[in-house]
Design an enzyme around this catalytic site. Structure first.
Site, PDB file in Angstrom:
ATOM      1  N   GLY A  16      47.346  25.820  45.896  1.00 44.27           N
ATOM      2  CA  GLY A  16      48.426  25.594  46.846  1.00 44.27           C
ATOM      3  C   GLY A  16      47.987  25.994  48.237  1.00 44.27           C
ATOM      4  N   GLN A  64      48.998  28.682  56.867  1.00 42.84           N
ATOM      5  CA  GLN A  64      47.659  29.178  56.544  1.00 42.84           C
ATOM      6  C   GLN A  64      46.553  28.471  57.320  1.00 42.84           C
ATOM      7  OE1 GLN A  64      48.353  28.935  52.030  1.00 42.84           O
ATOM      8  NE2 GLN A  64      46.829  30.556  52.239  1.00 42.84           N
ATOM      9  N   CYS A  66      45.061  34.954  46.986  1.00 40.53           N
ATOM     10  CA  CYS A  66      45.466  34.073  48.083  1.00 40.53           C
ATOM     11  C   CYS A  66      44.246  33.730  48.919  1.00 40.53           C
ATOM     12  CB  CYS A  66      46.515  34.786  48.934  1.00 40.53           C
ATOM     13  SG  CYS A  66      47.035  33.865  50.386  1.00 40.53           S
ATOM     14  N   LEU A  67      44.142  32.479  49.338  1.00 37.26           N
ATOM     15  CA  LEU A  67      43.011  32.051  50.162  1.00 37.26           C
ATOM     16  C   LEU A  67      42.992  32.797  51.496  1.00 37.26           C
ATOM     17  CD1 LEU A  67      43.203  28.190  49.517  1.00 37.26           C
ATOM     18  CD2 LEU A  67      41.567  29.811  48.528  1.00 37.26           C
ATOM     19  N   HIS A  72      54.915  31.796  45.879  1.00 32.52           N
ATOM     20  CA  HIS A  72      53.830  32.277  46.743  1.00 32.52           C
ATOM     21  C   HIS A  72      53.719  31.416  48.014  1.00 32.52           C
ATOM     22  CE1 HIS A  72      49.592  33.945  47.256  1.00 32.52           C
ATOM     23  NE2 HIS A  72      49.607  32.922  48.088  1.00 32.52           N
ATOM     24  N   GLU A  73      53.756  30.088  47.832  1.00 34.62           N
ATOM     25  CA  GLU A  73      53.564  29.193  48.984  1.00 34.62           C
ATOM     26  C   GLU A  73      54.793  29.176  49.896  1.00 34.62           C
ATOM     27  OE1 GLU A  73      50.651  28.296  49.600  1.00 34.62           O
ATOM     28  OE2 GLU A  73      49.848  28.758  47.633  1.00 34.62           O
ATOM     29  N   HIS A  87      54.728  32.069  52.137  1.00 34.10           N
ATOM     30  CA  HIS A  87      53.844  31.872  53.298  1.00 34.10           C
ATOM     31  C   HIS A  87      54.609  31.272  54.469  1.00 34.10           C
ATOM     32  CE1 HIS A  87      49.740  32.890  52.364  1.00 34.10           C
ATOM     33  NE2 HIS A  87      49.729  32.212  51.231  1.00 34.10           N
TER      34      HIS A  87
HETATM   35 NI    NI Z   1      48.398  32.251  49.634  1.00 33.04          NI
END
Ligand code: NI
Length: 169
Positions: free
Chosen positions: A46, A51, A94-95, A136-137, A140
């Site tokens: 995702g 981000q 998480c990225l 999670h997304e 963000h």
């Molecule tokens: Ni993330």
């Protein structure tokens, strides 16, 4: 299409809520395609617009198994309208929070509303892993990282580690 730079904690953009999408135009379609490519390249399941420094409320995700055929989903202006139950998201990562993982308590069932990339309203229920990814997304887009949902003690240990690393680099 282009691979975009993924912002990393402690970049301040990651902690700011984004603006709602008001116009589904060609620019947005391009950003969606770029974000999808960036997500697959990372690889991740995702990616939220914030981000990659886009101040717009949308996200892409694909939770299909890696060897399977890709199944890209786009959610514009998503919101969780109903949530219940509890599930432990084990080893969440998480990225934008590299080299760190932690268990996070999430809702086990959610109902999500939003619009798709054609501007059509969508509403669906999600549970288990998909529910975790979406929470999670969507977090963000509201400026919340998964490390904001762990204990203060764990979060402070992580922050200390990052500060040390930034000093050394
Ligand atoms: Ni993330």
């Amino acid at each position: 299409m282009a691979i975009l730079e993924i912002l990393e904690y402690p970049d301040g953009i990651l902690s700011k809520p984004v603006l709602p999408v008001t116009d589904i135009n060609g620019d947005l379609q391009q950003q969606i395609d770029d974000m999808a490519q960036t997500m697959y390249h990372a690889p991740g399941v995702g990616l939220a617009a914030s981000q990659v420094g886009i101040n717009q409320c949308f996200l892409v995700y694909d939770v299909s198994p890696r060897d399977d055929k890709r199944s890209l989903h786009v959610l514009i202006n998503p919101r969780i309208v109903c949530q219940e139950g509890e599930i432990l998201s084990e080893n969440e990562g998480c990225l934008s929070v590299p080299d760190y993982r932690s268990d996070v308590v999430r809702f086990s069932q959610i109902q999500v509303e939003g619009i798709d990339r054609d501007g059509k309203p969508i509403s669906f229920d999600a549970e288990g892993y998909l529910a975790i990814v979406l929470q999670h997304e969507i977090d963000h887009l509201q400026g919340i990282l998964f490390i904001d949902r762990i204990s203060v003690l764990k979060r402070n240990l992580y922050k200390k580690r990052i500060k040390k690393r930034l000093r050394q680099s």
